[in-house]
Design a protein around this motif. Sequence first.
Motif, PDB file in Angstrom:
ATOM      1  N   GLY A 136       0.771  -1.188   0.120  1.00 43.35           N
ATOM      2  CA  GLY A 136       0.021   0.091   0.141  1.00 43.35           C
ATOM      3  C   GLY A 136       1.004   1.078  -0.036  1.00 43.35           C
ATOM      4  N   PRO A 137       0.187   2.304   0.020  1.00 46.73           N
ATOM      5  CA  PRO A 137       1.029   3.505   0.295  1.00 46.73           C
ATOM      6  C   PRO A 137       1.886   3.915   1.373  1.00 46.73           C
ATOM      7  CG  PRO A 137      -1.364   3.976   0.488  1.00 46.73           C
ATOM      8  CD  PRO A 137      -1.308   2.669   0.089  1.00 46.73           C
ATOM      9  N   LEU A 138       2.739   4.699   1.110  1.00 51.15           N
ATOM     10  CA  LEU A 138       3.631   5.050   2.442  1.00 51.15           C
ATOM     11  C   LEU A 138       4.496   4.004   3.218  1.00 51.15           C
ATOM     12  CD1 LEU A 138       1.577   8.148   4.123  1.00 51.15           C
ATOM     13  CD2 LEU A 138       3.366   8.032   2.387  1.00 51.15           C
ATOM     14  N   ASP A 139       4.601   2.939   2.225  1.00 53.20           N
ATOM     15  CA  ASP A 139       5.255   1.747   2.967  1.00 53.20           C
ATOM     16  C   ASP A 139       4.417   1.168   3.943  1.00 53.20           C
ATOM     17  OD1 ASP A 139       7.454   2.005   1.350  1.00 53.20           O
ATOM     18  OD2 ASP A 139       8.357   3.593   2.475  1.00 53.20           O
ATOM     19  N   ARG A 140       3.078   1.278   3.826  1.00 49.37           N
ATOM     20  CA  ARG A 140       2.237   0.701   4.796  1.00 49.37           C
ATOM     21  C   ARG A 140       1.140  -0.401   3.770  1.00 49.37           C
ATOM     22  NH1 ARG A 140       1.545   3.616   9.861  1.00 49.37           N
ATOM     23  NH2 ARG A 140       0.459   1.789  10.620  1.00 49.37           N
ATOM     24  N   ASP A 141       1.210  -1.499   4.389  1.00 46.67           N
ATOM     25  CA  ASP A 141       0.457  -2.400   3.528  1.00 46.67           C
ATOM     26  C   ASP A 141      -1.118  -2.279   3.665  1.00 46.67           C
ATOM     27  OD1 ASP A 141       2.695  -3.579   2.670  1.00 46.67           O
ATOM     28  OD2 ASP A 141       2.496  -5.141   3.952  1.00 46.67           O
TER      29      ASP A 141
END
Length: 150
Positions: A136-141
């Motif tokens: 996912g975005p911002l290195d957050r799944d």
Amino acid sequence: MEIRRARRSDVETLIAIHQQARRTYYGDLATRDDTEELREAYTVSVDAPDRTVLCVDGDARVAGFLSMKDDQLIGLYVDPAHWQHGIGGALHDAGVDVWRAAGVTGGRLEVWDGNERAKAFYLRRGWESSGERRPGPLDRDFVYLRLRMS
């Protein structure tokens, strides 16, 4: 609080609520204008016999909605101006009732790992991590949650 099936005349409001809520939890990431894409998706969802879109009216307009298909909760969005008024919980419970009436024994959904508010909301209602993830975005799944119903 009245929960009803969404109508085509609600589509523009559904889009606005989706975009407002997303801007609240994604912040600056939610800058892309996807209005046409959402218009097509929600028009299809409202019209499709295999999908359920429920909404709650508040202050003379829709204040929140839930979209689902089969055993998947596709989205639950509440206008941030109406957070903490029980709308999300009421929509969630109504969606679970729809599943139960259809004989569904468990639900699934995905939530952005950076959306702590949504994760806490679902965990309080008995959802559990399935252990699955996708980037996912911002290195957050995005994490996948499951709800077992009896």
